[in-house]
Design a protein around this motif. Structure first.
Motif, PDB file in Angstrom:
ATOM      1  N   GLU A   1       0.812  -1.224   0.000  1.00 53.10           N
ATOM      2  CA  GLU A   1       0.000   0.000   0.000  1.00 53.10           C
ATOM      3  C   GLU A   1       0.842   1.269   0.000  1.00 53.10           C
ATOM      4  N   LYS A   2       2.122   1.147   0.367  1.00 49.72           N
ATOM      5  CA  LYS A   2       3.029   2.296   0.339  1.00 49.72           C
ATOM      6  C   LYS A   2       3.822   2.365  -0.959  1.00 49.72           C
ATOM      7  N   GLU A   3       3.418   1.529  -1.905  1.00 52.36           N
ATOM      8  CA  GLU A   3       4.068   1.452  -3.216  1.00 52.36           C
ATOM      9  C   GLU A   3       5.538   1.061  -3.097  1.00 52.36           C
ATOM     10  N   LYS A   4       5.803   0.197  -2.128  1.00 56.24           N
ATOM     11  CA  LYS A   4       7.141  -0.353  -1.913  1.00 56.24           C
ATOM     12  C   LYS A   4       7.109  -1.860  -2.149  1.00 56.24           C
ATOM     13  N   ILE A   5       8.276  -2.423  -2.471  1.00 56.60           N
ATOM     14  CA  ILE A   5       8.365  -3.880  -2.588  1.00 56.60           C
ATOM     15  C   ILE A   5       8.072  -4.505  -1.228  1.00 56.60           C
ATOM     16  N   TRP A   6       7.346  -5.603  -1.235  1.00 58.57           N
ATOM     17  CA  TRP A   6       6.980  -6.281   0.013  1.00 58.57           C
ATOM     18  C   TRP A   6       8.232  -6.727   0.769  1.00 58.57           C
ATOM     19  N   LYS A   7       8.213  -6.565   2.094  1.00 56.83           N
ATOM     20  CA  LYS A   7       9.311  -7.016   2.943  1.00 56.83           C
ATOM     21  C   LYS A   7       8.827  -8.126   3.865  1.00 56.83           C
ATOM     22  N   ILE A   8       9.657  -9.164   3.988  1.00 61.00           N
ATOM     23  CA  ILE A   8       9.308 -10.344   4.784  1.00 61.00           C
ATOM     24  C   ILE A   8      10.448 -10.635   5.762  1.00 61.00           C
ATOM     25  N   GLY A   9      10.095 -10.969   7.000  1.00 62.81           N
ATOM     26  CA  GLY A   9      11.105 -11.305   8.001  1.00 62.81           C
ATOM     27  C   GLY A   9      11.368 -12.800   8.058  1.00 62.81           C
TER      28      GLY A   9
ATOM     29  N   VAL B   1      13.979  -9.496   4.223  1.00 63.61           N
ATOM     30  CA  VAL B   1      14.239  -9.570   2.791  1.00 63.61           C
ATOM     31  C   VAL B   1      13.126  -8.885   2.018  1.00 63.61           C
ATOM     32  N   GLU B   2      13.479  -8.324   0.874  1.00 70.71           N
ATOM     33  CA  GLU B   2      12.487  -7.845  -0.079  1.00 70.71           C
ATOM     34  C   GLU B   2      12.131  -8.993  -1.014  1.00 70.71           C
TER      35      GLU B   2
ATOM     36  N   GLU C   1      24.400 -16.637  -3.846  1.00 71.34           N
ATOM     37  CA  GLU C   1      24.723 -15.369  -4.525  1.00 71.34           C
ATOM     38  C   GLU C   1      23.460 -14.608  -4.938  1.00 71.34           C
ATOM     39  N   GLY C   2      22.487 -15.317  -5.477  1.00 69.43           N
ATOM     40  CA  GLY C   2      21.269 -14.647  -5.919  1.00 69.43           C
ATOM     41  C   GLY C   2      20.403 -14.147  -4.795  1.00 69.43           C
ATOM     42  N   ALA C   3      20.517 -14.746  -3.596  1.00 71.74           N
ATOM     43  CA  ALA C   3      19.685 -14.332  -2.456  1.00 71.74           C
ATOM     44  C   ALA C   3      20.200 -13.052  -1.824  1.00 71.74           C
ATOM     45  N   GLU C   4      21.459 -12.726  -2.043  1.00 76.62           N
ATOM     46  CA  GLU C   4      22.044 -11.539  -1.416  1.00 76.62           C
ATOM     47  C   GLU C   4      21.300 -10.262  -1.799  1.00 76.62           C
ATOM     48  N   LYS C   5      20.776 -10.212  -3.008  1.00 78.30           N
ATOM     49  CA  LYS C   5      20.108  -8.993  -3.483  1.00 78.30           C
ATOM     50  C   LYS C   5      18.761  -8.770  -2.799  1.00 78.30           C
ATOM     51  N   PHE C   6      18.211  -9.823  -2.156  1.00 78.50           N
ATOM     52  CA  PHE C   6      16.928  -9.677  -1.471  1.00 78.50           C
ATOM     53  C   PHE C   6      17.077  -9.107  -0.065  1.00 78.50           C
ATOM     54  N   ILE C   7      18.261  -9.192   0.505  1.00 78.86           N
ATOM     55  CA  ILE C   7      18.451  -8.833   1.916  1.00 78.86           C
ATOM     56  C   ILE C   7      18.514  -7.322   2.100  1.00 78.86           C
ATOM     57  N   GLN C   8      17.794  -6.858   3.153  1.00 74.02           N
ATOM     58  CA  GLN C   8      17.773  -5.418   3.468  1.00 74.02           C
ATOM     59  C   GLN C   8      18.774  -5.082   4.561  1.00 74.02           C
TER      60      GLN C   8
END
Length: 343
Positions: free
Chosen positions: A213-221, A240-241, A336-343
């Motif tokens: 709703e904030k027009e942001k990518i969903w974040k999950i813990g 992670v996003e 390697e590919g999961a690193e880009k999801f981490i906030q």
């Protein structure tokens, strides 16, 4: 046409437009509408569905219905379900659209993990006390005889119309893949409604698409496996996003029982017949399908860190975060590919 008649026509059009706008705003006060649907499925498993719909459609009942239909197909806790009837017989012709896809995905993951994921594990689940009633009854001398009913490749055959077993007493159990599959089913329902900004979560397994709703990518813990052990650990290990991805996490850190002073984890190794005992605390798997993520997360909890990494690195469609214990120190493996999801 004189000016007086023109003014009357213009006034009529204006009044009509005002009326249309008033009615629209009365029945559609806040479009696009942000919805949050909550409930329980599979007995006591909570679900949360958030979505944005420019048409303002409440989908509570449709989501509930598809989950009821899903359980009527694949829940071993429902005596009349498709899977329960198959387990009590030797063959079954599908009545729903759910049975064949989960069999096919199970076969793929079974083969990719060398049997670490095996949905014929149901007799062992019951014996170890992780099925209905959760009362452990198995003895060491009984493991081999019960394990003789566990072998998906040998005992189960299926096509697009029916599934068969070659040995009486073999039973299927999709609990290690069903939550993820149910997430996919609800996500597909939303897509069919042309809704593409949503988050579907069932029992911790999740699919996200578009933005919140904030027009942001969903974040999950991702939970910290050590949280709640009496120390000062944070509840979440990572945030992670999730951009148009599925995420499922499996772990042994909360689901276990203690008997005769010994701790039994809920993850069973279908090859040995015993609960697993190794350093891997949790496996969080990213892929395009939550059903696939759920199955692999379970398989990796059976395989352990080293073997899991081998499979992850051999499959381009899988990314992972593994949390494991290294002599009392909690460490992460992040592909390697999961690193880009981490906030």
């Amino acid at each position: 046409m004189d000016n007086r008649k023109k003014n009357i026509i213009y006034s009529f059009i204006l009044i009509t437009l005002v009326g249309i706008v008033w009615v629209y705003r009365k029945y559609n006060p806040e479009l696009p509408t942000h919805f949050h649907v909550r409930g329980t499925t599979m007995g006591v498993v909570p679900y949360n569905v958030k979505y944005i719909d420019s048409e303002g459609r409440p989908l509570d009942e449709e989501i509930k219905k598809v989950l009821v239909d899903f359980n009527q197909s694949l829940s071993t806790y429902i005596p009349s379900s498709e899977i329960s009837r198959f387990n009590s017989g030797t063959a079954f012709t599908y009545e729903s659209s759910f049975f064949y896809p989960v069999l096919q995905e199970s076969k793929d993951v079974y083969e990719a993990t060398e049997g670490s994921f095996d949905p014929t594990i149901q007799p062992l689940v019951k014996a170890w006390g992780f099925g209905p009633g959760k009362t452990p009854t198995i003895k060491d001398e009984e493991v081999d005889s019960i394990k003789s009913f566990v072998n998906f490749a040998e005992y189960i055959s299926f096509d697009t119309k029916e599934v068969k077993k070659s040995k009486e007493g073999v039973e299927l159990d999709f609990s290690a893949i069903a939550k993820g599959y149910a997430v996919d089913v609800v996500a597909d329902l939303l897509r069919e409604k042309n809704i593409h900004n949503f988050m579907v979560e069932i029992g911790g397994e999740v699919v996200c698409e578009g933005h919140n709703e904030k027009e942001k990518i969903w974040k999950i813990g991702i939970d910290n496996p050590r949280y709640g052990e009496g120390g000062q650990e944070e509840q979440l290990s990572l945030i992670v996003e999730l951009p148009n991805k599925a995420l499922a996490t499996s772990g042994n850190y909360r689901n276990f029982y203690v008997k005769d002073g010994k701790k039994f984890a809920h993850t069973l190794d279908p090859r040995s017949g015993y609960p697993v005992q190794h350093s891997l605390l949790s496996a969080s798997i990213f892929s395009s399908s939550c059903m696939r993520s759920d199955a692999y997360a379970t398989a990796f909890m059976v395989m352990g860190v080293e073997k899991a990494i081998e499979v992850i690195e051999a499959h381009a469609d899988l990314e992972a975060i593994l949390i494991y214990d290294d002599n009392g120190v909690m460490k992460n493996y992040i592909s390697e590919g999961a690193e880009k999801f981490i906030q």
